[in-house]
Scaffold this active site. Structure first.
Site, PDB file in Angstrom:
ATOM      1  N   LYS A  70      25.991  50.908  57.129  1.00 54.57           N
ATOM      2  CA  LYS A  70      25.808  50.645  58.562  1.00 54.57           C
ATOM      3  C   LYS A  70      25.494  51.898  59.393  1.00 54.57           C
ATOM      4  CE  LYS A  70      28.586  46.480  59.272  1.00 54.57           C
ATOM      5  NZ  LYS A  70      29.687  45.901  60.041  1.00 54.57           N
ATOM      6  N   ASP A 106      28.269  43.037  66.284  1.00 54.88           N
ATOM      7  CA  ASP A 106      29.699  42.778  66.039  1.00 54.88           C
ATOM      8  C   ASP A 106      30.499  42.630  67.345  1.00 54.88           C
ATOM      9  OD1 ASP A 106      29.737  42.585  63.289  1.00 54.88           O
ATOM     10  OD2 ASP A 106      30.139  44.709  62.964  1.00 54.88           O
ATOM     11  N   GLY A 246      38.763  35.195  61.968  1.00 58.84           N
ATOM     12  CA  GLY A 246      37.615  36.092  61.858  1.00 58.84           C
ATOM     13  C   GLY A 246      36.293  35.405  61.560  1.00 58.84           C
TER      14      GLY A 246
HETATM   15  P1  NAP Z   1      35.532  50.472  58.336  1.00 56.90           P
HETATM   16  O1  NAP Z   1      34.454  51.035  59.190  1.00 56.90           O
HETATM   17  O2  NAP Z   1      35.677  50.958  56.941  1.00 56.90           O
HETATM   18  O3  NAP Z   1      36.935  50.709  59.103  1.00 56.90           O
HETATM   19  C1  NAP Z   1      38.142  50.312  58.546  1.00 56.90           C
HETATM   20  C2  NAP Z   1      39.245  50.412  59.591  1.00 56.90           C
HETATM   21  O4  NAP Z   1      40.446  49.896  59.053  1.00 56.90           O
HETATM   22  C3  NAP Z   1      39.548  51.858  59.990  1.00 56.90           C
HETATM   23  O5  NAP Z   1      40.036  51.837  61.299  1.00 56.90           O
HETATM   24  C4  NAP Z   1      40.649  52.228  58.990  1.00 56.90           C
HETATM   25  O6  NAP Z   1      41.496  53.266  59.441  1.00 56.90           O
HETATM   26  C5  NAP Z   1      41.438  50.932  58.962  1.00 56.90           C
HETATM   27  N1  NAP Z   1      42.186  50.753  57.719  1.00 56.90           N
HETATM   28  C6  NAP Z   1      41.678  50.521  56.489  1.00 56.90           C
HETATM   29  N2  NAP Z   1      42.684  50.359  55.602  1.00 56.90           N
HETATM   30  C7  NAP Z   1      43.835  50.494  56.295  1.00 56.90           C
HETATM   31  C8  NAP Z   1      45.226  50.439  55.934  1.00 56.90           C
HETATM   32  N3  NAP Z   1      45.594  50.188  54.669  1.00 56.90           N
HETATM   33  N4  NAP Z   1      46.138  50.619  56.912  1.00 56.90           N
HETATM   34  C9  NAP Z   1      45.758  50.866  58.181  1.00 56.90           C
HETATM   35  N5  NAP Z   1      44.471  50.939  58.589  1.00 56.90           N
HETATM   36  C10 NAP Z   1      43.524  50.748  57.655  1.00 56.90           C
HETATM   37  O7  NAP Z   1      35.420  48.882  58.227  1.00 56.90           O
HETATM   38  P2  NAP Z   1      34.912  47.864  59.356  1.00 56.90           P
HETATM   39  O8  NAP Z   1      33.472  47.617  59.174  1.00 56.90           O
HETATM   40  O9  NAP Z   1      35.408  48.326  60.682  1.00 56.90           O
HETATM   41  O10 NAP Z   1      35.653  46.519  58.900  1.00 56.90           O
HETATM   42  C11 NAP Z   1      37.048  46.355  59.060  1.00 56.90           C
HETATM   43  C12 NAP Z   1      37.436  44.949  58.624  1.00 56.90           C
HETATM   44  O11 NAP Z   1      36.815  44.001  59.469  1.00 56.90           O
HETATM   45  C13 NAP Z   1      36.999  44.560  57.202  1.00 56.90           C
HETATM   46  O12 NAP Z   1      38.019  43.800  56.645  1.00 56.90           O
HETATM   47  C14 NAP Z   1      35.758  43.725  57.419  1.00 56.90           C
HETATM   48  O13 NAP Z   1      35.570  42.774  56.389  1.00 56.90           O
HETATM   49  C15 NAP Z   1      36.102  43.045  58.725  1.00 56.90           C
HETATM   50  N6  NAP Z   1      34.910  42.661  59.510  1.00 56.90           N
HETATM   51  C16 NAP Z   1      34.831  41.384  59.951  1.00 56.90           C
HETATM   52  C17 NAP Z   1      33.750  41.016  60.704  1.00 56.90           C
HETATM   53  C18 NAP Z   1      33.638  39.601  61.191  1.00 56.90           C
HETATM   54  O14 NAP Z   1      32.560  39.223  61.640  1.00 56.90           O
HETATM   55  N7  NAP Z   1      34.681  38.806  61.152  1.00 56.90           N
HETATM   56  C19 NAP Z   1      32.744  41.943  61.033  1.00 56.90           C
HETATM   57  C20 NAP Z   1      32.881  43.252  60.582  1.00 56.90           C
HETATM   58  C21 NAP Z   1      33.983  43.615  59.823  1.00 56.90           C
HETATM   59  P3  NAP Z   1      41.099  54.808  59.176  1.00 56.90           P
HETATM   60  O15 NAP Z   1      40.106  55.145  60.231  1.00 56.90           O
HETATM   61  O16 NAP Z   1      42.372  55.531  59.312  1.00 56.90           O
HETATM   62  O17 NAP Z   1      40.509  54.872  57.789  1.00 56.90           O
END
Ligand code: NAP
Length: 293
Positions: A70, A106, A246
């Protein structure tokens, strides 16, 4: 019918085999009788540049971009809209006669998911997560919230986005993520959003917020969609909170992309039904696999 005039849209990422996007978009194309098809491509990091070139040369109309591309994809496209540039993440590309334009749907997807069930104006919001999705949500919702508190495991990321949005005049604070901070901040809010993978079936099936810190007057939105009802949503539901899953965000962000590619309003209910059928089938399959007589 697929023929010589069929327009192609696709997803690029890795892995993509479990993505619901092909099911959602193909259901929408069928419903509106559009001569489009949507497929998913596994693209390695070191192949991203050539994959983007391929989009141009093959005349692929639209692209969704998912993990891990992304942010990097911004380097390879021609135009990036301000919102996507600010978030540093593109999840949708439109190919307009060889010019690739990048967007991020998003934030608007999350906003529309919330607005389907409740109002957003003046809400005090606790957002957990400052990754790509968290930043997109923060950027969109800060325009409406009376206060937005972003909690993130890596506090610098929460602080960075909070500072950016504060400079625009929005009331936003960024803090670390631990029980003491959640306990203190949650008392001041009425909408809680989980934008981390906590609760996802492959990650940790737990809740980012302990049950005892929730109260029935809160709206609880979890952007994780598999499982559809995460532990956080189960806790919230059992207390009588309004909950938003979600899958609603996934559908509304897809609907925005669909509009950019086809210039048509997406059939939301058809898309959600198609996705729910897949989730239900997967759940049943898992239950059978884990069944022990
Ligand atoms: P990303 O850019 O990799 O960011 C992940 C986020 O989660 C960061 O803030 C990270 O914190 C935090 N995190 C990960 N593991 C963690 C843990 N064990 N404990 C605490 N914080 C944790 O991913 P993203 O694209 O933002 O996606 C995040 C989630 O949203 C995923 O599960 C994805 O599938 C979902 N999502 C859903 C939609 C939808 O349309 N429903 C759209 C996009 C994403 P750090 O910064 O400290 O690493």
């Amino acid at each position: 019918m697929i023929n010589g005039r069929t327009k192609v849209c696709c997803l690029i990422g890795k892995p993509v085999s479990h993505s619901l996007s092909p099911v959602i978009h193909n259901a929408a194309f069928r419903e509106l009788n559009l001569n489009y098809i949507y497929v998913a491509f596994n693209v390695e990091r070191d192949s991203l540049k050539t994959a983007i070139r391929g989009i141009k040369s093959l005349g692929i109309r639209g692209v969704n971009v998912t993990m891990p591309h992304k942010t990097e994809v911004i380097e390879y496209i021609d135009v990036v809209d301000d919102n996507a540039r600010e978030i540093r993440a593109v999840n949708t590309i439109v190919n307009d006669n060889g010019i690739l334009k990048g967007y991020n749907t998003d934030g608007i997807g999350a906003l529309k998911a919330i607005k389907r069930f409740t109002s957003i104006e003046g809400r005090r919001i606790l957002l957990i997560g400052a990754g790509g999705a968290g930043r997109a949500i923060a950027t969109e919702l800060s325009k409406y919230a009376s206060e937005l508190i972003i909690l993130n495991r890596t506090v610098s990321k929460a602080a960075e986005i909070a500072l950016k949005l504060s400079k625009k005049g929005y009331k936003v604070r960024g803090r670390g993520l631990n029980r003491r901070i959640i306990e203190r901040e949650i008392k001041k809010v009425d909408l809680i959003i989980n934008a981390t993978p906590i609760g996802m079936k492959e990650v940790v099936s737990s809740s980012p917020v302990p049950k005892e810190l929730l109260s029935p007057d809160m709206v609880v939105f979890d952007i994780v969609y598999e499982p559809l009802e995460t532990e956080l949503l189960q806790y919230a539901k059992s207390l009588g909170c309004l909950t938003i899953d979600g899958l609603w965000m996934l559908i509304y962000q897809a609907a925005e992309a669909f509009k950019l590619w086809t210039d048509k309003e997406a059939p939301i209910e058809v898309m959600r039904k198609a996705a729910l059928e897949v989730l239900e089938r997967r759940k049943k399959k898992e239950e059978v696999e884990h069944f022990q007589p």
